[in-house]
Design a protein around this motif. Sequence first.
Motif, mmCIF file in Angstrom:
data_model
loop_
_atom_site.group_PDB
_atom_site.id
_atom_site.type_symbol
_atom_site.label_atom_id
_atom_site.label_comp_id
_atom_site.label_asym_id
_atom_site.label_seq_id
_atom_site.Cartn_x
_atom_site.Cartn_y
_atom_site.Cartn_z
ATOM 1 N N TYR A 3 38.876 55.266 40.451
ATOM 2 C CA TYR A 3 39.646 54.147 40.997
ATOM 3 C C TYR A 3 39.014 52.842 40.535
ATOM 4 O O TYR A 3 37.788 52.733 40.454
ATOM 5 C CB TYR A 3 39.666 54.182 42.528
ATOM 6 C CG TYR A 3 40.561 55.256 43.077
ATOM 7 C CD1 TYR A 3 41.894 54.991 43.373
ATOM 8 C CD2 TYR A 3 40.091 56.540 43.271
ATOM 9 C CE1 TYR A 3 42.730 55.981 43.858
ATOM 10 C CE2 TYR A 3 40.924 57.534 43.760
ATOM 11 C CZ TYR A 3 42.235 57.250 44.052
ATOM 12 O OH TYR A 3 43.059 58.234 44.519
ATOM 13 N N LEU A 4 39.881 51.879 40.262
ATOM 14 C CA LEU A 4 39.448 50.526 39.957
ATOM 15 C C LEU A 4 39.726 49.682 41.188
ATOM 16 O O LEU A 4 40.865 49.631 41.657
ATOM 17 C CB LEU A 4 40.212 49.970 38.750
ATOM 18 C CG LEU A 4 39.818 48.553 38.335
ATOM 19 C CD1 LEU A 4 38.383 48.522 37.819
ATOM 20 C CD2 LEU A 4 40.784 48.029 37.286
ATOM 21 N N ILE A 75 34.914 53.162 40.319
ATOM 22 C CA ILE A 75 34.240 54.203 41.106
ATOM 23 C C ILE A 75 34.828 55.573 40.784
ATOM 24 O O ILE A 75 35.966 55.679 40.319
ATOM 25 C CB ILE A 75 34.358 53.935 42.622
ATOM 26 C CG1 ILE A 75 35.826 53.854 43.057
ATOM 27 C CG2 ILE A 75 33.605 52.663 42.995
ATOM 28 C CD1 ILE A 75 36.026 53.781 44.557
ATOM 29 N N GLU A 76 34.037 56.603 41.023
ATOM 30 C CA GLU A 76 34.514 57.979 40.884
ATOM 31 C C GLU A 76 34.259 58.686 42.206
ATOM 32 O O GLU A 76 33.103 58.819 42.637
ATOM 33 C CB GLU A 76 33.809 58.704 39.747
ATOM 34 C CG GLU A 76 34.407 60.063 39.467
ATOM 35 C CD GLU A 76 34.116 60.558 38.076
ATOM 36 O OE1 GLU A 76 34.688 61.594 37.718
ATOM 37 O OE2 GLU A 76 33.335 59.932 37.344
ATOM 38 N N ALA A 83 38.108 56.338 48.338
ATOM 39 C CA ALA A 83 38.198 55.045 47.655
ATOM 40 C C ALA A 83 38.577 53.945 48.644
ATOM 41 O O ALA A 83 37.994 52.851 48.625
ATOM 42 C CB ALA A 83 39.211 55.119 46.517
ATOM 43 N N ILE A 84 39.522 54.235 49.512
ATOM 44 C CA ILE A 84 39.956 53.250 50.508
ATOM 45 C C ILE A 84 38.808 52.929 51.468
ATOM 46 O O ILE A 84 38.590 51.771 51.829
ATOM 47 C CB ILE A 84 41.200 53.750 51.269
ATOM 48 C CG1 ILE A 84 42.398 53.776 50.315
ATOM 49 C CG2 ILE A 84 41.484 52.890 52.496
ATOM 50 C CD1 ILE A 84 43.607 54.500 50.869
ATOM 51 N N ARG A 88 37.152 49.361 52.227
ATOM 52 C CA ARG A 88 36.989 48.819 53.584
ATOM 53 C C ARG A 88 35.557 48.338 53.810
ATOM 54 O O ARG A 88 35.330 47.267 54.369
ATOM 55 C CB ARG A 88 37.324 49.878 54.632
ATOM 56 C CG ARG A 88 38.788 50.180 54.777
ATOM 57 C CD ARG A 88 38.951 51.311 55.819
ATOM 58 N NE ARG A 88 40.290 51.783 55.899
ATOM 59 C CZ ARG A 88 41.205 51.314 56.749
ATOM 60 N NH1 ARG A 88 40.900 50.353 57.587
ATOM 61 N NH2 ARG A 88 42.420 51.811 56.756
ATOM 62 N N ARG A 89 34.596 49.126 53.375
ATOM 63 C CA ARG A 89 33.189 48.741 53.528
ATOM 64 C C ARG A 89 32.897 47.464 52.747
ATOM 65 O O ARG A 89 32.204 46.575 53.234
ATOM 66 C CB ARG A 89 32.275 49.876 53.058
ATOM 67 C CG ARG A 89 32.269 51.066 54.017
ATOM 68 C CD ARG A 89 31.345 52.162 53.563
ATOM 69 N NE ARG A 89 29.978 51.673 53.480
ATOM 70 C CZ ARG A 89 29.007 52.309 52.814
ATOM 71 N NH1 ARG A 89 29.261 53.450 52.184
ATOM 72 N NH2 ARG A 89 27.805 51.810 52.776
ATOM 73 N N PHE A 90 33.429 47.376 51.525
ATOM 74 C CA PHE A 90 33.256 46.176 50.719
ATOM 75 C C PHE A 90 33.822 44.953 51.429
ATOM 76 O O PHE A 90 33.174 43.917 51.526
ATOM 77 C CB PHE A 90 33.926 46.364 49.350
ATOM 78 C CG PHE A 90 33.974 45.113 48.530
ATOM 79 C CD1 PHE A 90 32.854 44.673 47.849
ATOM 80 C CD2 PHE A 90 35.143 44.360 48.442
ATOM 81 C CE1 PHE A 90 32.888 43.501 47.086
ATOM 82 C CE2 PHE A 90 35.192 43.204 47.689
ATOM 83 C CZ PHE A 90 34.061 42.772 47.016
#
Length: 107
Positions: A3-4, A75-76, A83-84, A88-90
């Motif tokens: 995911y980008l 990310i992989e 990924a979501i 959310r953490r970011f």
Amino acid sequence: MRYLMTTKPSDTAPDEQLYAEMGKFVEELTAAGVLLATGGLAPDGILVSSAGDEITVTDGPFAEAKEAVAGFALIEVRSKEEAIELARRFRRIVGDGESVVQEVFGP
């Protein structure tokens, strides 16, 4: 699954606490083998568009700078949900704003 994750610019200037929290987050994801690449993007850019046989090149910056992408993380992960959750953490670390998560296809 790759995911980008992209993020738009913020009006809030980063401080030492933000840098520290992001550093820990990046270290954690790197150690887990999840983070493949990350970086910031310059506010200007080059738009290359085509219509039939005509190719047009336009230098930026463009009208709506707040709509531009300011940074990215590749990310992989095992699932879209993972990924979501990372997005959310970011967002919890960096505060108000918008990020986009898109699946990357291909090898």
